[in-house]
Design a protein around this motif. Structure first.
Motif, PDB file in Angstrom:
ATOM      1  N   THR A  21       0.860  -1.183   0.000  1.00 57.36           N
ATOM      2  CA  THR A  21       0.000   0.000   0.000  1.00 57.36           C
ATOM      3  C   THR A  21       0.895   1.232   0.000  1.00 57.36           C
ATOM      4  O   THR A  21       2.066   1.149   0.371  1.00 57.36           O
ATOM      5  CB  THR A  21      -0.904   0.064   1.245  1.00 57.36           C
ATOM      6  N   ASN A  22       0.327   2.363  -0.386  1.00 61.48           N
ATOM      7  CA  ASN A  22       1.100   3.598  -0.331  1.00 61.48           C
ATOM      8  C   ASN A  22       1.503   3.917   1.105  1.00 61.48           C
ATOM      9  O   ASN A  22       2.615   4.383   1.350  1.00 61.48           O
ATOM     10  CB  ASN A  22       0.326   4.756  -0.961  1.00 61.48           C
ATOM     11  N   ALA A  23       0.614   3.657   2.062  1.00 63.14           N
ATOM     12  CA  ALA A  23       0.938   3.918   3.469  1.00 63.14           C
ATOM     13  C   ALA A  23       2.140   3.075   3.911  1.00 63.14           C
ATOM     14  O   ALA A  23       3.046   3.577   4.586  1.00 63.14           O
ATOM     15  CB  ALA A  23      -0.271   3.634   4.352  1.00 63.14           C
ATOM     16  N   ALA A  24       2.175   1.804   3.530  1.00 54.80           N
ATOM     17  CA  ALA A  24       3.296   0.920   3.898  1.00 54.80           C
ATOM     18  C   ALA A  24       4.599   1.406   3.283  1.00 54.80           C
ATOM     19  O   ALA A  24       5.665   1.302   3.900  1.00 54.80           O
ATOM     20  CB  ALA A  24       3.008  -0.521   3.478  1.00 54.80           C
ATOM     21  N   GLU A  25       4.529   1.953   2.074  1.00 58.04           N
ATOM     22  CA  GLU A  25       5.743   2.394   1.383  1.00 58.04           C
ATOM     23  C   GLU A  25       6.347   3.655   2.000  1.00 58.04           C
ATOM     24  O   GLU A  25       7.502   3.960   1.758  1.00 58.04           O
ATOM     25  CB  GLU A  25       5.471   2.601  -0.103  1.00 58.04           C
ATOM     26  N   ALA A  31       8.161  -0.981   3.906  1.00 56.62           N
ATOM     27  CA  ALA A  31       8.275  -0.781   2.457  1.00 56.62           C
ATOM     28  C   ALA A  31       8.743  -2.066   1.776  1.00 56.62           C
ATOM     29  O   ALA A  31       9.659  -2.731   2.254  1.00 56.62           O
ATOM     30  CB  ALA A  31       9.237   0.363   2.162  1.00 56.62           C
ATOM     31  N   LYS A  32       8.116  -2.406   0.668  1.00 59.99           N
ATOM     32  CA  LYS A  32       8.453  -3.621  -0.078  1.00 59.99           C
ATOM     33  C   LYS A  32       8.994  -3.339  -1.478  1.00 59.99           C
ATOM     34  O   LYS A  32       9.680  -4.175  -2.054  1.00 59.99           O
ATOM     35  CB  LYS A  32       7.210  -4.512  -0.207  1.00 59.99           C
ATOM     36  N   ILE A  33       8.644  -2.184  -2.045  1.00 59.77           N
ATOM     37  CA  ILE A  33       9.011  -1.907  -3.436  1.00 59.77           C
ATOM     38  C   ILE A  33      10.525  -1.779  -3.600  1.00 59.77           C
ATOM     39  O   ILE A  33      11.106  -2.398  -4.491  1.00 59.77           O
ATOM     40  CB  ILE A  33       8.274  -0.663  -3.967  1.00 59.77           C
ATOM     41  N   GLY A  34      11.178  -0.995  -2.746  1.00 62.11           N
ATOM     42  CA  GLY A  34      12.631  -0.819  -2.839  1.00 62.11           C
ATOM     43  C   GLY A  34      13.391  -2.134  -2.738  1.00 62.11           C
ATOM     44  O   GLY A  34      14.241  -2.435  -3.582  1.00 62.11           O
ATOM     45  N   PRO A  35      13.078  -2.969  -1.717  1.00 59.79           N
ATOM     46  CA  PRO A  35      13.766  -4.265  -1.630  1.00 59.79           C
ATOM     47  C   PRO A  35      13.515  -5.165  -2.839  1.00 59.79           C
ATOM     48  O   PRO A  35      14.416  -5.879  -3.281  1.00 59.79           O
ATOM     49  CB  PRO A  35      13.196  -4.885  -0.350  1.00 59.79           C
ATOM     50  N   MET A  36      12.300  -5.122  -3.403  1.00 57.40           N
ATOM     51  CA  MET A  36      12.021  -5.933  -4.596  1.00 57.40           C
ATOM     52  C   MET A  36      12.901  -5.478  -5.755  1.00 57.40           C
ATOM     53  O   MET A  36      13.491  -6.307  -6.448  1.00 57.40           O
ATOM     54  CB  MET A  36      10.552  -5.821  -4.991  1.00 57.40           C
ATOM     55  N   SER A  70      -5.591   4.654  -1.917  1.00 57.18           N
ATOM     56  CA  SER A  70      -5.479   4.268  -0.508  1.00 57.18           C
ATOM     57  C   SER A  70      -5.501   2.760  -0.283  1.00 57.18           C
ATOM     58  O   SER A  70      -5.183   2.290   0.807  1.00 57.18           O
ATOM     59  CB  SER A  70      -6.603   4.922   0.303  1.00 57.18           C
ATOM     60  N   GLY A  71      -5.843   1.972  -1.303  1.00 57.03           N
ATOM     61  CA  GLY A  71      -5.938   0.521  -1.146  1.00 57.03           C
ATOM     62  C   GLY A  71      -4.663  -0.205  -1.518  1.00 57.03           C
ATOM     63  O   GLY A  71      -3.691   0.380  -1.984  1.00 57.03           O
TER      64      GLY A  71
END
Length: 152
Positions: A21-25, A31-36, A70-71
């Motif tokens: 989610t944007n909130a998690a990032e 955050a998951k996007i950077g590690p991926m 938001s989702g």
């Protein structure tokens, strides 16, 4: 802001995928996007994913939207492929009309700033509706990206 509208034909991207989610990032610990992306580049997947289309740029694909900004949504780091690649997640980029936001500069900062511009653009232009089906980033050079946002 110099925006283009572009018709895109459907195509498939294969690579690594996370759900977030944007909130998690916005929180380093969730955050998951950077590690991926780190794993994608560490494993040199842009060169090794089977069935890669000739001259494919690297793509970041946003799909599986739960609702809106938001989702939850999926992000896939990958390359265009001629057929789904075994052992990799595949996502079909939907055909349709997209707004194209281009950026130059150091990555990932340029792409993060571009997403800020995108959110502002849609807040200021409520008559233009996002599809929330597939959106994607095409990395066209070491410091250039084009972000394609599907619209209705």
């Amino acid at each position: 802001m110099d925006l283009k509208r572009q018709q895109i034909h459907a195509f498939t991207v294969a690579g690594l995928r996370v759900r977030t989610t944007n909130a998690a990032e916005h929180q380093p610990e969730t955050a998951k996007i950077g590690p991926m992306w780190g794993e994608f580049f560490d494993q040199e997947l842009a060169e090794t994913i089977p069935g890669k289309s000739a001259n494919s740029p690297i793509y970041g694909v946003y799909s599986g939207y739960e609702s809106d900004v938001s989702g939850a949504f999926d992000v896939t780091a990958g390359v265009a492929v001629n057929a789904p690649a075994k052992d990799y997640e595949s996502v079909l980029i939907e055909a349709g009309e997209y707004l194209v936001f281009e950026a130059q500069g150091a990555l990932p900062d340029a792409v993060i700033a571009t997403w800020g511009r995108i959110w502002t653009f849609f807040e200021e232009n409520p008559q233009i509706k996002r599809r929330f089906a597939t959106d994607f980033e095409a990395y066209t050079g070491p410091e250039s990206v084009a972000v394609y946002i599907g619209i209705r």
